[in-house]
Scaffold this motif. Structure first.
Motif, PDB file in Angstrom:
ATOM      1  N   HIS A  68       0.835  -1.206   0.000  1.00 17.21           N
ATOM      2  CA  HIS A  68       0.000   0.000   0.000  1.00 17.21           C
ATOM      3  C   HIS A  68       0.870   1.257   0.000  1.00 17.21           C
ATOM      4  O   HIS A  68       0.592   2.220  -0.731  1.00 17.21           O
ATOM      5  CB  HIS A  68      -0.929   0.006   1.213  1.00 17.21           C
ATOM      6  N   ALA A 113       1.412   4.060  -3.104  1.00 19.43           N
ATOM      7  CA  ALA A 113       1.121   5.487  -2.933  1.00 19.43           C
ATOM      8  C   ALA A 113       2.353   6.338  -3.217  1.00 19.43           C
ATOM      9  O   ALA A 113       2.261   7.390  -3.860  1.00 19.43           O
ATOM     10  CB  ALA A 113       0.613   5.747  -1.511  1.00 19.43           C
ATOM     11  N   SER A 136       1.417  10.172  -4.826  1.00 21.25           N
ATOM     12  CA  SER A 136       0.209  10.616  -4.141  1.00 21.25           C
ATOM     13  C   SER A 136       0.427  10.857  -2.657  1.00 21.25           C
ATOM     14  O   SER A 136      -0.293  11.648  -2.041  1.00 21.25           O
ATOM     15  CB  SER A 136      -0.928   9.608  -4.351  1.00 21.25           C
ATOM     16  N   LEU A 137       1.413  10.197  -2.061  1.00 17.59           N
ATOM     17  CA  LEU A 137       1.712  10.353  -0.635  1.00 17.59           C
ATOM     18  C   LEU A 137       3.218  10.402  -0.455  1.00 17.59           C
ATOM     19  O   LEU A 137       3.948   9.567  -1.001  1.00 17.59           O
ATOM     20  CB  LEU A 137       1.129   9.181   0.171  1.00 17.59           C
ATOM     21  N   LEU A 177      -0.080  14.817   1.144  1.00 20.66           N
ATOM     22  CA  LEU A 177      -0.757  14.249  -0.007  1.00 20.66           C
ATOM     23  C   LEU A 177      -0.599  15.217  -1.167  1.00 20.66           C
ATOM     24  O   LEU A 177      -0.799  16.432  -1.003  1.00 20.66           O
ATOM     25  CB  LEU A 177      -2.242  14.022   0.277  1.00 20.66           C
ATOM     26  N   SER A 221     -10.335   8.088  -3.357  1.00 23.94           N
ATOM     27  CA  SER A 221      -8.943   7.680  -3.287  1.00 23.94           C
ATOM     28  C   SER A 221      -8.147   8.626  -2.386  1.00 23.94           C
ATOM     29  O   SER A 221      -7.261   8.193  -1.632  1.00 23.94           O
ATOM     30  CB  SER A 221      -8.337   7.658  -4.693  1.00 23.94           C
ATOM     31  N   THR A 249      -6.129   7.551   1.014  1.00 20.01           N
ATOM     32  CA  THR A 249      -4.704   7.835   1.165  1.00 20.01           C
ATOM     33  C   THR A 249      -4.438   8.671   2.414  1.00 20.01           C
ATOM     34  O   THR A 249      -3.405   8.506   3.070  1.00 20.01           O
ATOM     35  CB  THR A 249      -4.167   8.548  -0.088  1.00 20.01           C
TER      36      THR A 249
END
Length: 303
Positions: free
Chosen positions: A58, A62, A67-68, A94, A114, A118
């Motif tokens: 996970h 990301a 995204s993270l 984020l 999403s 996240t």
């Protein structure tokens, strides 16, 4: 199969190589950016025991999608030979731009589901980091914020000064608050809550004022939360540079060269429109939004 990370801006490559790439006396240890992601994810997931591979996937998924991004100190030192002595005020961001599907088209939209998932993952990441690298008693104030806000507005076709942009900013802030709260409640149900029932009742007023779903508020009252303060928007110029040089949400102007970090006195430029976007987000952000200062990574020595 997890995607391979793509750099699209030379500044991002320079940021990674200068600030976050692990090297030691024997040479380069992170051969590419994906090695950095796996190093950090494996270090943080050790808390999970037999379930660690699931969290690793996970996290890496990301990270490699931009995204993270975790706290600069975790990117620098987690999984290396350098020990993080005390992780105070842990942060994560984020990248809002990464959650816009079909950017720069008439079909562009913000993927709120999403984004919220996240945000919950960010809480999980930082809770694990505190277990590993902090002696502080819970609850600890987390600083989960955003970068790439003005990039996202461009992808969505919204002028920064428009009413639509401010509405998007409010939606993003609300989703950040809800996603982080969901993550905090889920962890409390699994790991226990340090927050007393009376404190939960006081916090419930804030959650309802922010428009959190009543079912989520009920779960928070029943199970508690791991952390009472979750969100903070503050400068993270190095993470913004790493994420393919997106705009730092708290200091929205990009810097002309990756070698020039944010000046301590504030951003190089900060328009009224950008300030209005952050003002629209403030009601859902736990800490006052900060638009000047330096990130923790700039206080730390380079590897």
């Amino acid at each position: 199969m997890l995607p391979t990370t793509r750099f699209t801006d030379p500044a991002a490559v320079e940021a990674w190589d200068s600030w976050f790439r692990w090297r030691d006396g024997s040479g380069l240890r992170d051969l590419d950016i994906d090695a950095t992601w796996w190093r950090v994810a494996n270090a943080l997931a050790v808390v999970e025991g037999p379930f660690s591979p699931l969290l690793v996937r996970h996290l890496v998924n990301a990270f490699c999608r931009w995204s993270l991004l975790p706290d600069e100190r975790l990117l620098q030192y987690a999984g290396t030979d350098t020990r993080i002595e005390e992780l105070d005020s842990p942060a994560a961001v984020l990248n809002v731009a990464a959650f816009v599907s079909s950017p720069l088209t008439g079909l562009a939209r913000f993927d709120r589901d999403s984004f919220m998932a996240t945000a919950g993952l960010a809480v999980h990441l930082l809770d694990n980091a505190l277990t590993l690298f902090s002696s502080a008693r819970l609850p600890v104030a987390l600083s989960i914020g955003v970068i790439g806000l003005t990039d996202a507005m461009r992808y969505l076709g919204c002028p920064l000064s428009s009413t639509e942009a401010r509405e998007h900013a409010r939606e993003i802030a609300m989703c950040l608050a809800e996603g982080c709260l969901r993550g905090s409640v889920l962890l409390a149900s699994e790991r226990g809550s340090p927050v007393t029932p009376s404190e939960r009742s006081r916090l419930a007023e804030r959650w309802r004022e922010r428009g959190m779903p009543e079912s989520l508020v009920a779960d928070a009252l029943a199970h508690g939360v791991r952390h009472t303060s979750l969100t903070a928007i503050q400068p993270h110029p190095r993470l913004a540079a790493l994420a393919n040089n997106v705009a730092d949400a708290a200091t929205p102007a990009r810097y002309p060269t990756w070698q020039a970090p944010a000046p301590a006195g504030g951003p190089m430029q900060f328009s009224a429109a950008q300030g209005n976007l952050l003002a629209a987000m403030q009601p859902w952000i736990d800490a006052p939004i900060r638009t000047s200062g330096i990130s923790r990574a700039e206080e730390a020595p380079r590897i």
